[in-house]
Structures are given as C-alpha cells and as structure tokens.
Write a protein that holds these residues in place. Structure first.
Motif, PDB file in Angstrom:
ATOM      1  N   UNK A  67     -10.502 -28.940 -21.762  1.00 27.07           N
ATOM      2  CA  UNK A  67      -9.228 -29.315 -21.127  1.00 27.07           C
ATOM      3  C   UNK A  67      -8.046 -28.854 -21.966  1.00 27.07           C
ATOM      4  N   UNK A  68      -8.158 -28.978 -23.295  1.00 30.92           N
ATOM      5  CA  UNK A  68      -7.102 -28.509 -24.187  1.00 30.92           C
ATOM      6  C   UNK A  68      -6.910 -27.003 -24.104  1.00 30.92           C
ATOM      7  N   UNK A  69      -8.000 -26.265 -23.986  1.00 27.69           N
ATOM      8  CA  UNK A  69      -7.945 -24.810 -23.850  1.00 27.69           C
ATOM      9  C   UNK A  69      -7.252 -24.449 -22.536  1.00 27.69           C
ATOM     10  N   UNK A  70      -7.623 -25.122 -21.451  1.00 24.34           N
ATOM     11  CA  UNK A  70      -7.001 -24.859 -20.143  1.00 24.34           C
ATOM     12  C   UNK A  70      -5.516 -25.200 -20.166  1.00 24.34           C
ATOM     13  N   UNK A  71      -5.158 -26.305 -20.816  1.00 19.83           N
ATOM     14  CA  UNK A  71      -3.755 -26.716 -20.888  1.00 19.83           C
ATOM     15  C   UNK A  71      -2.919 -25.714 -21.670  1.00 19.83           C
ATOM     16  N   UNK A  72      -3.558 -24.946 -22.552  1.00 20.83           N
ATOM     17  CA  UNK A  72      -2.830 -23.950 -23.340  1.00 20.83           C
ATOM     18  C   UNK A  72      -2.713 -22.613 -22.612  1.00 20.83           C
ATOM     19  N   UNK A  73      -3.171 -22.545 -21.372  1.00 19.07           N
ATOM     20  CA  UNK A  73      -2.962 -21.350 -20.561  1.00 19.07           C
ATOM     21  C   UNK A  73      -4.073 -20.327 -20.582  1.00 19.07           C
ATOM     22  N   UNK A  74      -5.255 -20.716 -21.012  1.00 17.50           N
ATOM     23  CA  UNK A  74      -6.378 -19.789 -21.031  1.00 17.50           C
ATOM     24  C   UNK A  74      -7.103 -19.819 -19.693  1.00 17.50           C
ATOM     25  N   UNK A  75      -7.696 -18.667 -19.330  1.00 15.70           N
ATOM     26  CA  UNK A  75      -8.463 -18.509 -18.097  1.00 15.70           C
ATOM     27  C   UNK A  75      -9.909 -18.171 -18.454  1.00 15.70           C
ATOM     28  N   UNK A  76     -10.719 -18.014 -17.428  1.00 17.87           N
ATOM     29  CA  UNK A  76     -12.119 -17.614 -17.602  1.00 17.87           C
ATOM     30  C   UNK A  76     -12.816 -18.470 -18.657  1.00 17.87           C
ATOM     31  N   UNK A  77     -12.589 -19.751 -18.589  1.00 15.62           N
ATOM     32  CA  UNK A  77     -13.154 -20.678 -19.573  1.00 15.62           C
ATOM     33  C   UNK A  77     -14.629 -20.891 -19.272  1.00 15.62           C
ATOM     34  N   UNK A  78     -15.451 -20.639 -20.271  1.00 20.24           N
ATOM     35  CA  UNK A  78     -16.898 -20.831 -20.138  1.00 20.24           C
ATOM     36  C   UNK A  78     -17.353 -21.804 -21.217  1.00 20.24           C
ATOM     37  N   UNK A  79     -18.013 -22.874 -20.784  1.00 15.55           N
ATOM     38  CA  UNK A  79     -18.516 -23.890 -21.704  1.00 15.55           C
ATOM     39  C   UNK A  79     -20.033 -23.792 -21.731  1.00 15.55           C
ATOM     40  N   UNK A  84     -22.840 -25.491 -27.815  1.00 15.17           N
ATOM     41  CA  UNK A  84     -21.634 -26.147 -28.317  1.00 15.17           C
ATOM     42  C   UNK A  84     -20.465 -25.192 -28.441  1.00 15.17           C
ATOM     43  N   UNK A  85     -20.327 -24.285 -27.461  1.00 10.60           N
ATOM     44  CA  UNK A  85     -19.263 -23.283 -27.532  1.00 10.60           C
ATOM     45  C   UNK A  85     -18.407 -23.253 -26.271  1.00 10.60           C
ATOM     46  N   UNK A  86     -17.197 -22.782 -26.462  1.00 11.92           N
ATOM     47  CA  UNK A  86     -16.271 -22.518 -25.361  1.00 11.92           C
ATOM     48  C   UNK A  86     -15.703 -21.125 -25.619  1.00 11.92           C
TER      49      UNK A  86
END
Length: 144
Positions: A67-79, A84-86
């Motif tokens: 959620x923090x990564x998305x809030x910072x404007x990143x796309x194509x988020x893969x968890x 234990x990686x994003x």
C-alpha cells in the motif's frame, strides 16, 4: 502553591520532548541507513535503505508495504509472499523508461527487516533527499 502550574508545564514539556525524541529515534535508522551509488546522468543510480519493524512478521508487513508503494505512485506492483518481496515500476519522465523499486521483508529476531532498492536508469536523475524521504515513508507504512 504558586509553583504547581510551572512544574506541571515543565513536566508536560519534558514529556513532549521525550516523546518527540523517541519518535525521531525510531525514524532515524531508515534515513541513516540510506546509501546511493552511481554517476548522475552517466550510469544507473541506485538508492538503498533498510530498517527494522519490531514485533511484526514479514507476512503481516508485506500488505502495508505494498500500500505504501502504491501511495508513492508506483505501478505494476507485484507481491510475492513466498519470497517476501515486492517489485514495482514508476515512469514519471515521459521517456517510457521506468525506474524500478524492489522491497524485501525478511524475519530478523522478533521483527522484520525491510530493505528497499530504487534504481534510476542512466540519463535520469532522482533528487536524493526526496528519494530518501519517500523510501522511509514506505517503510514507516509497515509500522501502522
């Protein structure tokens, strides 16, 4: 009892100062662990930092970090929970050449160590203070 009020004020001020100092001490490891490498505009720039999240397992930390990564404007988020990686991408220059972000969360004692690596491609730059603040903000999102 004319000194009761000043003593109360002094005690409250000291408590506030101690509370702020503790909050700053908790926030400092991320900023003090920050490192950068590369030659601006000539080579890729790599920014990295890490911090510990006490009393939380990696599986509990990953969703908050995403959620923090998305809030910072990143796309194509893969968890990837098993690793234990994003991983995520950010393209803000209009060049079509995205910057990459990798976050790892792994068990460390009674908590989780979070490492973040942000890579900017050759020919691009990222302001160091803003990058440090953004990376530490992502890590702090896992503390909530």
């Amino acid at each position: 009892m004319p000194y009761a009020a000043p003593k109360s004020i002094a005690l409250a001020a000291a408590s506030l100062f101690i509370g702020l100092s503790q909050a700053q001490a908790q926030a400092q490891p991320c900023a003090s662990n920050f490192k950068s490498a590369g030659v601006p505009m000539l080579t890729a720039l790599t920014y990295r930092t890490w911090d510990l999240i006490p009393n939380r397992a990696p599986a509990a930390v990953l969703p908050a970090l995403a959620k923090g990564v998305a809030a910072d404007g990143f796309d194509s988020i893969q968890v990837d929970k098993s690793l234990g990686t994003i991983s995520a991408l950010q393209e803000v220059t209009g060049s079509g050449r995205p910057q990459t972000l990798r976050v790892t969360a792994r068990a460390s004692g009674k908590g989780t160590r979070v490492d973040i690596v942000f890579t900017v491609q050759p020919g691009q730059i990222a302001e160091e203070n803003g990058t440090r603040a953004a990376m530490c903000k992502i890590i702090s999102s896992a503390r909530r």
